[in-house]
Design a protein around this motif. Structure first.
Motif, mmCIF file in Angstrom:
data_model
loop_
_atom_site.group_PDB
_atom_site.id
_atom_site.type_symbol
_atom_site.label_atom_id
_atom_site.label_comp_id
_atom_site.label_asym_id
_atom_site.label_seq_id
_atom_site.Cartn_x
_atom_site.Cartn_y
_atom_site.Cartn_z
ATOM 1 N N PRO A 237 0.471 -1.630 0.200
ATOM 2 C CA PRO A 237 0.088 -0.106 -0.259
ATOM 3 C C PRO A 237 0.300 1.425 -0.185
ATOM 4 C CG PRO A 237 -0.916 -1.715 1.536
ATOM 5 C CD PRO A 237 1.003 -2.329 1.096
ATOM 6 N N CYS A 238 2.070 1.270 0.847
ATOM 7 C CA CYS A 238 2.820 2.453 0.692
ATOM 8 C C CYS A 238 3.208 3.108 -0.384
ATOM 9 C CB CYS A 238 4.202 2.259 1.719
ATOM 10 S SG CYS A 238 5.475 3.546 1.751
ATOM 11 N N ALA A 239 3.775 1.326 -1.365
ATOM 12 C CA ALA A 239 4.332 1.753 -2.136
ATOM 13 C C ALA A 239 3.409 2.246 -3.573
ATOM 14 C CB ALA A 239 5.022 1.276 -2.832
ATOM 15 N N LEU A 240 2.355 1.771 -3.729
ATOM 16 C CA LEU A 240 0.427 2.280 -4.944
ATOM 17 C C LEU A 240 0.512 3.723 -3.996
ATOM 18 C CD1 LEU A 240 -1.182 1.895 -6.676
ATOM 19 C CD2 LEU A 240 -2.827 0.706 -4.854
ATOM 20 N N ALA A 241 1.054 4.360 -3.187
ATOM 21 C CA ALA A 241 -0.056 5.421 -2.159
ATOM 22 C C ALA A 241 1.597 6.545 -2.633
ATOM 23 C CB ALA A 241 0.062 5.698 -1.036
ATOM 24 N N VAL A 242 2.999 5.949 -2.528
ATOM 25 C CA VAL A 242 3.769 7.241 -3.010
ATOM 26 C C VAL A 242 3.465 7.918 -4.883
ATOM 27 C CG1 VAL A 242 4.708 6.818 -1.130
ATOM 28 C CG2 VAL A 242 5.628 5.559 -2.953
ATOM 29 N N SER A 243 2.828 6.310 -5.197
ATOM 30 C CA SER A 243 3.600 6.058 -6.943
ATOM 31 C C SER A 243 2.219 7.282 -7.208
ATOM 32 C CB SER A 243 3.107 5.063 -7.256
ATOM 33 O OG SER A 243 4.436 4.033 -7.539
ATOM 34 N N THR A 244 0.914 6.969 -6.735
ATOM 35 C CA THR A 244 -0.086 7.880 -7.332
ATOM 36 C C THR A 244 0.420 9.105 -6.923
ATOM 37 O OG1 THR A 244 -1.149 6.110 -6.344
ATOM 38 C CG2 THR A 244 -2.575 7.580 -6.747
ATOM 39 N N PHE A 245 1.019 10.058 -6.106
ATOM 40 C CA PHE A 245 0.737 10.499 -5.129
ATOM 41 C C PHE A 245 2.070 11.364 -6.720
ATOM 42 C CE2 PHE A 245 -0.148 10.088 -1.222
ATOM 43 C CZ PHE A 245 -1.044 11.222 -1.345
ATOM 44 N N ALA A 246 2.794 10.101 -7.113
ATOM 45 C CA ALA A 246 3.764 11.334 -7.765
ATOM 46 C C ALA A 246 3.580 11.354 -9.599
ATOM 47 C CB ALA A 246 5.072 9.985 -8.378
ATOM 48 N N ILE A 247 2.240 10.203 -9.838
ATOM 49 C CA ILE A 247 1.659 10.852 -10.725
ATOM 50 C C ILE A 247 0.981 12.112 -10.695
ATOM 51 C CG2 ILE A 247 -0.370 9.427 -12.802
ATOM 52 C CD1 ILE A 247 0.428 6.923 -11.436
ATOM 53 N N ILE A 248 0.145 12.077 -10.439
ATOM 54 C CA ILE A 248 -0.314 12.976 -9.715
ATOM 55 C C ILE A 248 0.562 14.675 -10.124
ATOM 56 C CG2 ILE A 248 -1.661 15.111 -8.360
ATOM 57 C CD1 ILE A 248 -3.252 12.226 -7.104
ATOM 58 N N ALA A 249 1.611 14.779 -9.193
ATOM 59 C CA ALA A 249 2.788 15.821 -9.756
ATOM 60 C C ALA A 249 3.469 15.809 -10.796
ATOM 61 C CB ALA A 249 4.008 15.599 -8.522
ATOM 62 N N ALA A 250 3.397 14.586 -11.721
ATOM 63 C CA ALA A 250 3.686 14.940 -13.451
ATOM 64 C C ALA A 250 2.607 15.167 -13.738
ATOM 65 C CB ALA A 250 4.211 13.275 -13.469
ATOM 66 N N ALA A 251 1.929 14.922 -13.998
ATOM 67 C CA ALA A 251 0.247 15.241 -14.849
ATOM 68 C C ALA A 251 -0.021 17.270 -14.155
ATOM 69 C CB ALA A 251 -0.884 14.779 -14.390
ATOM 70 N N GLN A 252 0.532 17.593 -12.963
ATOM 71 C CA GLN A 252 0.282 18.564 -12.707
ATOM 72 C C GLN A 252 1.624 19.762 -13.454
ATOM 73 O OE1 GLN A 252 -0.647 19.134 -8.026
ATOM 74 N NE2 GLN A 252 -2.885 18.488 -9.010
ATOM 75 N N GLY A 253 3.024 19.073 -13.742
ATOM 76 C CA GLY A 253 3.700 19.147 -13.932
ATOM 77 C C GLY A 253 4.748 20.134 -12.575
ATOM 78 N N VAL A 254 4.400 19.390 -11.328
ATOM 79 C CA VAL A 254 5.237 19.977 -10.302
ATOM 80 C C VAL A 254 6.142 19.472 -9.863
ATOM 81 C CG1 VAL A 254 3.254 21.435 -9.651
ATOM 82 C CG2 VAL A 254 3.425 19.079 -8.838
ATOM 83 N N GLY A 255 7.356 20.381 -8.693
ATOM 84 C CA GLY A 255 7.954 19.613 -8.365
ATOM 85 C C GLY A 255 9.441 18.929 -9.969
ATOM 86 N N PRO A 256 9.714 18.086 -9.547
ATOM 87 C CA PRO A 256 10.440 17.642 -10.494
ATOM 88 C C PRO A 256 10.492 17.163 -11.891
ATOM 89 C CG PRO A 256 10.200 15.738 -9.150
ATOM 90 C CD PRO A 256 9.481 16.773 -9.054
ATOM 91 N N PHE A 257 8.855 17.488 -11.511
ATOM 92 C CA PHE A 257 8.556 16.941 -13.476
ATOM 93 C C PHE A 257 7.949 18.849 -13.912
ATOM 94 C CE2 PHE A 257 6.213 13.856 -10.794
ATOM 95 C CZ PHE A 257 7.698 13.510 -11.385
ATOM 96 N N ALA A 258 8.347 20.026 -13.262
ATOM 97 C CA ALA A 258 8.153 21.464 -13.984
ATOM 98 C C ALA A 258 9.072 21.444 -14.971
ATOM 99 C CB ALA A 258 8.330 22.306 -12.883
ATOM 100 N N GLY A 259 9.110 22.053 -15.983
ATOM 101 C CA GLY A 259 9.902 22.920 -17.416
ATOM 102 C C GLY A 259 9.462 21.879 -18.492
ATOM 103 N N HIS A 260 9.680 20.565 -17.920
ATOM 104 C CA HIS A 260 10.034 19.920 -18.778
ATOM 105 C C HIS A 260 9.241 18.871 -20.170
ATOM 106 C CE1 HIS A 260 13.737 18.784 -16.506
ATOM 107 N NE2 HIS A 260 12.863 18.819 -15.333
ATOM 108 N N ASP A 261 9.620 18.330 -21.494
ATOM 109 C CA ASP A 261 8.507 17.469 -22.502
ATOM 110 C C ASP A 261 8.498 16.699 -21.293
ATOM 111 O OD1 ASP A 261 10.552 16.016 -22.899
ATOM 112 O OD2 ASP A 261 11.345 16.280 -24.452
#
Length: 376
Positions: A237-261
């Motif tokens: 469950p912990c891995a699923l949770a942190v990966s889900t938050f990472a996907i949300i961050a990538a979709a919003q283009g924030v954090g390490p996903f900001a300013g990249h193609d």
């Protein structure tokens, strides 16, 4: 005959309900996965239906594959360019988890994932190998239908394959844990408090992941904590949770996903999701295997200690026959009954030096140990 017919109807009804349940879960999870689509509204970085499909096959057997086919068709019928394309994509989405299931059963996979070999089998056979089928069939169908250009085949294929593989690595273990794990019998209140602290820490790290600060790496200490303290029941469950938050961050283009193609974001996201899932599965299985080995060693030491205690107290001597106070072998031999070597109990046959033993008469009336003169 009526009882047999009723039993057949009951089994058929249960199978139909299981197929329907798998179809509904497949369709519902697919709708959730499509909220973060990246390619043409139907290719996502995490495809939960593959994990649900494989878990359903592992838990209920291959008879639920029609539910996978129905769910895949229902999802793609509103997305595909034509009925033929929809059927091809649905066929690929159905065959892939079935092949993964057959490969896992071939190598003796256990649903508890308590051995390191089970975790490796799920990673390399269930996720990486089986999902090649759905990614190839789906991407080729989109190219042949003219939905994406030929030059976009490999980018589409890579997103499709990683999304399906992540669905197996992140969703299937959670479902297997929910169906195979047991509530601890003697868990102390401190243990439950620690579990609640892990949940709270995971939620806090999740909010940090979707912030503008690149703090994705904070999820890995949580995975290590969960693995050593709760094994797979905590890491999945912990891995699923942190990966889900990472996907949300990538979709919003924030954090390490900001300013990249898109390609860069996909590489970063899938590298993180893959690392999180592999860490959770391998470390959780390794700790479970270590604990089982320690338990086996403890049981063996206890058995050896019991044997030493019995030997030191003399309990290894022959036990006494009940009621006469004599050893069982003497009791069994009295009354002329045979002893262990087949001779009568108490028989004193001549020894090696010629001395007579018991001189009871033989069948011809002569004593057994008579001392008749020799030829001289």
């Amino acid at each position: 005959m009526t009882v047999v017919r009723r039993e057949g109807l009951r089994r058929g009804g249960m199978a139909a309900l299981e197929i329907l349940a798998v179809a509904v879960l497949y369709y519902g999870s697919a709708r959730l996965g499509l909220l973060q689509q990246l390619v043409r509204g139907q290719v996502t970085p995490l495809w939960p239906p593959t994990g649900i499909a494989l878990a359903g096959l592992l838990l209920r057997g291959p008879r639920v594959w029609p539910g996978i086919a129905l769910g895949a068709f229902g999802v793609n019928v509103t997305l595909g360019p034509s009925i033929a394309a929809v059927l091809a994509i649905a066929a690929g989405n159905t065959v892939a988890p079935v092949v993964s299931y057959l490969l896992l059963r071939r190598v003796g996979f256990r649903n508890e994932i308590e051995r390191l070999r089970d975790a490796l089998a799920l990673i390399f056979l269930g996720a990486f190998t089986g999902m090649l089928i759905s990614a190839t069939a789906g991407s080729a169908t989109l190219v042949l239908a003219g939905v994406v250009g030929a030059g976009e085949f490999w980018p589409t294929w890579s997103v499709w394959w990683t999304g399906d593989a992540m669905g197996v690595l992140l969703v299937a273990p959670v479902l297997l844990v929910l169906c195979t794990a047991h509530r601890p019998r003697k868990a102390s209140p401190a243990r439950w408090i620690e579990a609640l602290l892990l949940v709270a820490a995971t939620v806090c790290v999740g909010f940090l992941e979707v912030s503008h600060t690149p703090l994705l790496f904070l999820g890995f200490p949580l995975l290590i904590w969960a693995a050593f303290r709760f094994q797979l029941a905590g890491t999945a469950p912990c891995a699923l949770a942190v990966s889900t938050f990472a996907i949300i961050a990538a979709a919003q283009g924030v954090g390490p996903f900001a300013g990249h193609d898109l390609v860069t974001d996909m590489i970063t996201l899938q590298a993180f999701n893959g690392s999180a899932s592999l860490t959770a599965l391998l470390l959780g299985a390794a700790v479970s295997e270590r604990n089982e080995t320690q338990s086996e060693i403890a049981r063996t030491c206890a058995h050896l200690s019991d044997l030493v205690t019995r030997i030191s107290t003399g309990s290894h001597h022959p036990t006494l026959a009940e009621g006469d106070g004599r050893p069982e072998n003497e009791s069994a031999g009295e009354g002329g009954r045979p002893s262990g070597d087949g001779s009568p109990a108490g028989d004193r046959r001549p020894t090696g030096d010629g001395r007579p033993g018991d001189q009871r008469p033989t069948g011809d009336g002569r004593p057994t140990g008579d001392q008749r003169p020799t030829g001289g």
